[in-house]
Design an enzyme around this catalytic site. Sequence first.
Site, mmCIF file in Angstrom:
data_model
loop_
_atom_site.group_PDB
_atom_site.id
_atom_site.type_symbol
_atom_site.label_atom_id
_atom_site.label_comp_id
_atom_site.label_asym_id
_atom_site.label_seq_id
_atom_site.Cartn_x
_atom_site.Cartn_y
_atom_site.Cartn_z
ATOM 1 N N PRO A 2 0.837 -1.216 0.000
ATOM 2 C CA PRO A 2 0.000 0.000 0.000
ATOM 3 C C PRO A 2 0.867 1.259 0.000
ATOM 4 O O PRO A 2 1.761 1.399 0.820
ATOM 5 C CB PRO A 2 -0.785 -0.115 1.306
ATOM 6 C CG PRO A 2 -0.676 -1.540 1.718
ATOM 7 C CD PRO A 2 0.622 -2.041 1.183
ATOM 8 N N GLU A 3 0.628 2.133 -0.937
ATOM 9 C CA GLU A 3 1.326 3.415 -0.976
ATOM 10 C C GLU A 3 0.339 4.509 -0.579
ATOM 11 O O GLU A 3 -0.800 4.230 -0.217
ATOM 12 C CB GLU A 3 1.924 3.645 -2.371
ATOM 13 C CG GLU A 3 3.074 2.682 -2.653
ATOM 14 C CD GLU A 3 4.160 3.300 -3.527
ATOM 15 O OE1 GLU A 3 4.319 4.539 -3.489
ATOM 16 O OE2 GLU A 3 4.844 2.551 -4.238
#
Length: 271
Positions: A2-3
């Site tokens: 997840p960014e």
Amino acid sequence: MPELPEVETTVRGLAPVLEGKRVARVVTRRADLRFPFPVDLGQRLVGARVTELGRRAKYGLIGTDRGDTLIFHLGMSGRWRVDPGELGAHDHLVIETAGGRTLALNDPRRFGFVRLHPTADLHDYPPFTVMGPEPLGDGLTTGHLLRRFEGRAAPVKALLLDQRIVAGLGNIYVCEALHMARIAPNRAGGRIALFRLERLVEAIRTVLQAAIAAGGSSIRDYARPDGELGYFSKQWRVYGREGEPCGCGATVRRRAEGGRSTFWCPTCQRG
Ligand code: ZN
């Protein structure tokens, strides 16, 4: 992994479930993720009302009226499941609201973590103290990049990944923004023309906003018990596209550095 856009999407997905709601029950189903859960997590959260949800870099923030903020990091594989019904083996933390909603923090690889920190001193939370400005906030300007890149021989890509210069940028979106700004990833930070830095600021915002907008449509999916958090790979210009044609017709290249890969177009990105 997840960014920033995935964390933003997560926070937006959690807001309608949590905001203004009282926490009725907190269950930790194991002692730790990357770090141990705070031992007093339940004691400090149960009975508290959630006042606001937010994000700093790749950290999600759940503020309460008891003066604590729950900080969560999704690590490599974390996501929140909303009203999951049956809990699975990787649902490690469960939060129930007084309104009968259930949230489960699911993290198969357990690189994520949860912290409690006094809301008033949130800026003192160690990762936050040295962090640069938010890429979508007012602090990221051409002038900021100019000052921070000045005299630097390090590749622009490495400088953008330095959380002290800009907070929350990861490998995918840095590759994408550099392509959009037509800047070579290995260009020395201090040797980038001003007009290209202007383009870079614009590109960083555009790629992140596009990803968040794409994630907006997956909030519905996300709200399903088994919904996967969206990763917006279809939109990627160069990331993960080694050997495929760039929009200009040239072939996208990849270079491995440490554990990461850089994807770029040698024709478009000469600046
Ligand atoms: Zn190209």
